[in-house]
Design a protein around this motif. Sequence first.
Motif, PDB file in Angstrom:
ATOM      1  N   UNK A 296      13.094  65.876  19.283  1.00 63.28           N
ATOM      2  CA  UNK A 296      14.506  66.675  19.913  1.00 63.28           C
ATOM      3  C   UNK A 296      14.278  67.865  20.217  1.00 63.28           C
ATOM      4  N   UNK A 297      13.365  68.836  19.798  1.00 61.32           N
ATOM      5  CA  UNK A 297      13.484  70.087  19.893  1.00 61.32           C
ATOM      6  C   UNK A 297      13.117  70.538  21.258  1.00 61.32           C
ATOM      7  N   UNK A 298      13.698  71.508  21.829  1.00 59.78           N
ATOM      8  CA  UNK A 298      13.624  71.751  23.320  1.00 59.78           C
ATOM      9  C   UNK A 298      14.187  70.920  24.623  1.00 59.78           C
ATOM     10  N   UNK A 299      14.701  69.681  24.032  1.00 64.87           N
ATOM     11  CA  UNK A 299      15.167  68.776  24.974  1.00 64.87           C
ATOM     12  C   UNK A 299      16.796  68.630  24.849  1.00 64.87           C
ATOM     13  N   UNK A 300      17.392  67.987  25.803  1.00 65.50           N
ATOM     14  CA  UNK A 300      18.751  67.791  25.893  1.00 65.50           C
ATOM     15  C   UNK A 300      19.027  66.287  25.442  1.00 65.50           C
ATOM     16  N   UNK A 301      20.273  65.916  25.539  1.00 59.07           N
ATOM     17  CA  UNK A 301      20.776  64.562  25.292  1.00 59.07           C
ATOM     18  C   UNK A 301      20.392  63.844  26.561  1.00 59.07           C
ATOM     19  N   UNK A 302      20.336  64.294  27.746  1.00 61.52           N
ATOM     20  CA  UNK A 302      19.773  63.580  29.009  1.00 61.52           C
ATOM     21  C   UNK A 302      18.329  63.233  28.824  1.00 61.52           C
ATOM     22  N   UNK A 303      17.679  64.093  28.122  1.00 61.92           N
ATOM     23  CA  UNK A 303      16.310  63.860  28.059  1.00 61.92           C
ATOM     24  C   UNK A 303      16.065  62.760  27.093  1.00 61.92           C
ATOM     25  N   UNK A 304      16.825  62.648  26.294  1.00 66.30           N
ATOM     26  CA  UNK A 304      16.722  61.601  24.932  1.00 66.30           C
ATOM     27  C   UNK A 304      17.214  60.301  25.294  1.00 66.30           C
ATOM     28  N   UNK A 305      18.347  60.251  25.555  1.00 66.45           N
ATOM     29  CA  UNK A 305      19.109  59.082  25.413  1.00 66.45           C
ATOM     30  C   UNK A 305      19.558  58.447  27.042  1.00 66.45           C
ATOM     31  N   UNK A 306      20.027  57.288  26.925  1.00 66.14           N
ATOM     32  CA  UNK A 306      20.594  56.470  28.103  1.00 66.14           C
ATOM     33  C   UNK A 306      21.675  57.457  28.813  1.00 66.14           C
ATOM     34  N   UNK A 307      21.790  57.272  30.077  1.00 66.14           N
ATOM     35  CA  UNK A 307      22.790  58.310  30.857  1.00 66.14           C
ATOM     36  C   UNK A 307      23.971  57.980  30.341  1.00 66.14           C
ATOM     37  N   UNK A 308      24.718  56.778  30.021  1.00 68.71           N
ATOM     38  CA  UNK A 308      26.147  56.743  29.492  1.00 68.71           C
ATOM     39  C   UNK A 308      26.247  57.319  28.300  1.00 68.71           C
ATOM     40  N   UNK A 311      26.054  61.208  28.472  1.00 64.34           N
ATOM     41  CA  UNK A 311      27.252  61.750  29.233  1.00 64.34           C
ATOM     42  C   UNK A 311      28.288  61.895  27.962  1.00 64.34           C
ATOM     43  N   UNK A 312      28.438  61.109  27.252  1.00 62.10           N
ATOM     44  CA  UNK A 312      29.529  61.071  26.209  1.00 62.10           C
ATOM     45  C   UNK A 312      29.314  62.220  25.077  1.00 62.10           C
ATOM     46  N   UNK A 313      27.972  62.122  24.636  1.00 65.89           N
ATOM     47  CA  UNK A 313      27.566  63.252  23.653  1.00 65.89           C
ATOM     48  C   UNK A 313      27.672  64.522  24.486  1.00 65.89           C
ATOM     49  N   UNK A 314      27.178  64.850  25.731  1.00 67.68           N
ATOM     50  CA  UNK A 314      27.359  66.179  26.500  1.00 67.68           C
ATOM     51  C   UNK A 314      28.917  66.395  26.783  1.00 67.68           C
ATOM     52  N   UNK A 315      29.788  65.632  26.872  1.00 62.65           N
ATOM     53  CA  UNK A 315      31.109  65.863  27.136  1.00 62.65           C
ATOM     54  C   UNK A 315      31.658  66.529  26.005  1.00 62.65           C
ATOM     55  N   UNK A 316      31.497  65.892  24.700  1.00 58.78           N
ATOM     56  CA  UNK A 316      32.007  66.173  23.344  1.00 58.78           C
ATOM     57  C   UNK A 316      31.653  67.698  23.153  1.00 58.78           C
ATOM     58  N   UNK A 317      30.245  68.081  23.437  1.00 63.08           N
ATOM     59  CA  UNK A 317      29.438  69.292  22.964  1.00 63.08           C
ATOM     60  C   UNK A 317      30.087  70.428  24.061  1.00 63.08           C
ATOM     61  N   UNK A 318      30.296  69.991  25.290  1.00 67.39           N
ATOM     62  CA  UNK A 318      30.604  70.812  26.403  1.00 67.39           C
ATOM     63  C   UNK A 318      32.243  71.573  26.080  1.00 67.39           C
ATOM     64  N   UNK A 319      33.018  70.531  25.928  1.00 60.45           N
ATOM     65  CA  UNK A 319      34.326  70.734  25.290  1.00 60.45           C
ATOM     66  C   UNK A 319      34.263  71.883  24.211  1.00 60.45           C
ATOM     67  N   UNK A 320      33.289  71.770  23.272  1.00 59.53           N
ATOM     68  CA  UNK A 320      33.243  72.794  22.403  1.00 59.53           C
ATOM     69  C   UNK A 320      33.120  74.206  22.788  1.00 59.53           C
ATOM     70  N   UNK A 321      31.996  74.199  23.593  1.00 61.70           N
ATOM     71  CA  UNK A 321      31.560  75.266  24.365  1.00 61.70           C
ATOM     72  C   UNK A 321      32.565  76.103  25.090  1.00 61.70           C
ATOM     73  N   UNK A 322      33.352  75.033  25.698  1.00 60.11           N
ATOM     74  CA  UNK A 322      34.366  75.672  26.439  1.00 60.11           C
ATOM     75  C   UNK A 322      35.625  76.395  25.948  1.00 60.11           C
ATOM     76  N   UNK A 327      35.336  69.959  17.377  1.00 54.00           N
ATOM     77  CA  UNK A 327      35.938  68.953  17.977  1.00 54.00           C
ATOM     78  C   UNK A 327      35.310  67.721  17.248  1.00 54.00           C
ATOM     79  N   UNK A 328      35.975  66.359  17.104  1.00 56.00           N
ATOM     80  CA  UNK A 328      35.091  65.340  16.414  1.00 56.00           C
ATOM     81  C   UNK A 328      35.454  64.142  17.125  1.00 56.00           C
ATOM     82  N   UNK A 329      34.578  63.291  17.251  1.00 54.71           N
ATOM     83  CA  UNK A 329      34.473  62.046  17.856  1.00 54.71           C
ATOM     84  C   UNK A 329      33.549  61.107  17.292  1.00 54.71           C
ATOM     85  N   UNK A 330      33.964  59.828  17.878  1.00 60.28           N
ATOM     86  CA  UNK A 330      32.619  58.829  17.452  1.00 60.28           C
ATOM     87  C   UNK A 330      31.974  58.538  18.776  1.00 60.28           C
ATOM     88  N   UNK A 331      30.692  58.463  18.814  1.00 56.96           N
ATOM     89  CA  UNK A 331      29.815  58.084  19.928  1.00 56.96           C
ATOM     90  C   UNK A 331      28.789  56.959  19.359  1.00 56.96           C
TER      91      UNK A 331
END
Length: 817
Positions: A296-308, A311-322, A327-331
Motif C-alpha cells: 500500500x505504501x506510496x500508492x493510491x486506491x486507484x493503484x490498488x483496487x478496481x475502478x468502481x 472511486x467510492x473510497x476516494x470520494x469518502x476521503x476527498x470529502x474529508x479533505x474538503x 466521515x463514516x461510511x460502508x465500502x
Amino acid sequence: MSKRNSEILSLLEALKYQTNELLANQLLYNEMVDNNADGLIVVDGDGIIRFANKMAAKMFNCKKAKKLEGEMFGFNPVENAAIEIEIAIENKVTTVEMRASKIEWEGRSAMLLILRSGTDMGKIRSSLQKASESLKAMVNASPLAIIALDMGGAVTLWSRAAERIFGWSESEMRGQPFPLEDSPLEEIIERVLSGESFFEQEISGQFGLYGLSKIFNLWATPLSNTAGATGGVMLMIADITESKLQKNKMEHALLISEGRFRMALDNSPISVSSQDTDLRYTWAYNPLACVQEVQMLGKTDDDLFLPEDAALLSELKRSVLKSGNEKRGEVKIQCNGQLYFYDMSVEPIVGDAGEIIGVTCAATDVSALRHTESVATFALHHDTLTGLPNRMLFRDRLQQALVLAQRDGVQCFAVMHFGVDQFKTINQCFGHAVGDKLLLDVGKRLAMVMYEIDTVSRVGGDEFLILVHNIQDGRDAASVARKVIASLQQPFILNGQDTYLSASIGVAVYPNDGTTADDLLRNADAAMHLAKEDLGRGNYQFFCADMNSRAMHTFKLEGDLHRALEREEFHLHYQPQVDIKSNLIIGAEALIRWRHPEKGNIPPGEFIPAAESCGLIGPIGDWVLQAACRQHRAWLDAGLPAIRIAVNLSARQFLRGDLVEKVTQALAASGMQPCCLELELTESMLMHDVENMVNILHALKQMGVRLSIDDFGTGYSSLSYLKRFPLDILKIDRSFVNDLGTEADDGEIAKTIIAMAHALDLEVVAEGVENRRQLDFMRDFQCDFVQGYFFSKPLPAEEYARLLKARTLASDMAQAA
C-alpha cells in the motif's frame, strides 16, 4: 507532552525564525547601498551602466534601477574628483555632485559614481548611526548566540545570547581569541575561513566558562572584507541541549507506545492507515482486503483496487479533505475474486499551522456480517429448493413492471402460470426426494429458455410463475409459451429411467387481462387450470377466448399484409394543406389506405401497428415514398402546379441505415424536385440516437428535401435538441386543436408552440382543423398553414387533382362557412 517541552519546542521555532531573520540581516549593508540617499552607479570602461541603486534610478526618472543597467552613461566621470552635473529630477533641473573612484566590477575595471544632491554629511552619519544601533539591538535580541571572529580568531562581535551560553561577557571577549582548543568548533572555523559554510550543523562537547556538556545547532559562514576576500567568520549558535534530551525521552516513550499499539492491532479486524493530500498511503497497519501493508505504501486506491471500488473510497476521503470533518461510511472492495465489506471511519490530519495535510482511516472488516445478512435476504426472497425467486420476490418484480409500464407507456407484458402435469403421481411413484430433484431440473430448464430480463419463480408444489417482458402482443406471448412447453420435451432421468413430462400454462397479458398484480396473477391461474382441465394438459391457454381470437386475427392480418404489397392493394389519399393567409392549397399529406379484397377498407390504425410488429413497415414506407413521388410527377405532366407532398416516415426506415439512398432513388425515378418533397418525422424518432439522426437529416437537407416534425407536443423532445435538427416545418398535433374554444381549451399551449417554432425559424402546420372557430384561432395565433376536414378530407389522387385545379376552392369554402 509536558508544558516544559512545549515551551522548548516553541523556543526552538522562535530561534529558527529569528536565525533566518539574522541571516537576512547580513544583506543589510547591500540594502543600505540600494536605499542610500546618494545615487550609486557603476560604469564600465565602455561607459555602460552595470549597476544602479534606487536613488540613481529616481534621479534619472526611471521606475526601476534594473532598467538603467545596459544604458550608456551620458557624463564623463573624473577619478578621485568631485564635479557638478545638471540633471532633471522630478521635472526640475538640479545640480548634482558626482564623485568617481576606480573599482573592480566582475573582474573588470570600472568606475563607482556617487551622485549627491546635497552635502549634509551629518544627516548621512546620523542615518548610519541609527542603522548600526538598530542592527546591534537586533543582534542582542536574538536568542541565538551571534559571534564574529576576525582572521586571527579574535572576537569582534559577542551577543548577549553568547554571554548566556558560554558564560563570558562581551567586555571580556571583545578583542580576545575565541577559546578553541580541544573544541569541535576549531575544525569548523578553519574550514569556514577556507570558504565553506555550515547550516544547522549539530555539534556536541564541553563548552564555555564551566566546561559544561552542550549540544548546539550551528550556522557558520565566512565574512567578506571590502576587497571581497574572506575577512573573518560569522557564527550563530542555538543551545538545543534541553530540547534534545526531551526529544530523546519522547521518542523512547513513543516507541513503547507504538509497540503496545501494534500488539493491540495484531489481533484486531481493523485496518489502520494514513494518506497524504494526494491520497497516497504513507502508513498502514493490517491488510486492507487482500492488499498487504507493504504493497500500500506510496500508492493510491486507484493503484490498488478496481475502478468502481477505488472511486467510492476516494470520494469518502476527498470529502474529508474538503470539509475537514470526520466521515463514516460502508465500502465494498473486490479483491482476488473475493468481496470484502468495511465500516470505514475517516478523519483529517491537521498540521501545525492548522492546515489539513492528510487523512487517517480506520476500516473495520464487516464482511462476515454482510455475508450473513445476504444469505438471510436471499432466503427470504428465494425458494429454498430451486434457488429461484419465490412468490414474494415475483410479486415485487411484477409490481415494478406495472409501475414502469404506466410510466413509460409499455404496451405489453405477460404473466404465465406454469404447472407440471400429474406431479402428484410422480411423488407417489418415486417419493418426495425424487420429486424435489425433478422440480429442481424443471426450474433449471425454465431459467435456460427465458431471457435474463424475465423472471422465473417457484411459488409452491409443482407450480411456477413466469414474468415475460419485451413482447408486443398476445401472439408473442403464445410463442414464449410454446417455447416453454418445448423445453420439457426432452426426457428427465428419474431413478435411472427416462421420464417424460408435460405442463399446462395459463397466460394473462397486460393490460388486456388486468392492470393490477392481483388481476394478472388470478387470471393467469384461472387460465392454467382451464388448460389442465378442459384442454387435456400439455398446452397453453390465454385468460379468455377473446385473447386467442385476437391473436389469431393479428396473425392472419400480418399474413394478408405480406400479400397486399404483392397484389398492389395499397393506395394513397391526399389531404390538402392550405396557406392560412391566402386560403390557397400549397401542398398535401400522402396517407396510405388498404382495400382488402375480402374485408374491404381496413383502417390504418389497425394495419399500421401490425405492419410494425411483423417488420413490414419498412417496405410499406418505401412504397408510399415511391408512389407519392410518381404521383407528383404525374400531376406536373398533367399541367398542375408544383405543390409539396408530405410523406410520413417510420422509425424502421431510419434504423435500416439506407434512408438517404431510398429517397435519392425515389426522386431520381420520378424526376420530382427535392424541394417539393417533405418528409415527416415524429418526436420519438428524433430523440432516438440523436447524433446519427442529425447526420441523416443533414444529408437529406443537403439534397434540398424539406423536413418536418409531426404530432409535435405529444412526445418528449428537448428544445436544445430541436435546435440541432435542420427542420423546416413543425406540425401541431390535432389534440391541441380539437378543444380550442371549449372548457378544455389548449389555446395557450398551441399559441406557445407556434411562437416557439417561429423563434426557431420554422413554419407551422396545424392538423385537425374541422371548423371555422378553430381556423380563426389558428389565424389569430399566426399559424402558417392548416390541414383538416374543414377544408377537405383525404382524397384519392383523381379527386385531389380536380381540387387542385380550382386552387381557390379552399378560400370559397372558408367564406361560405
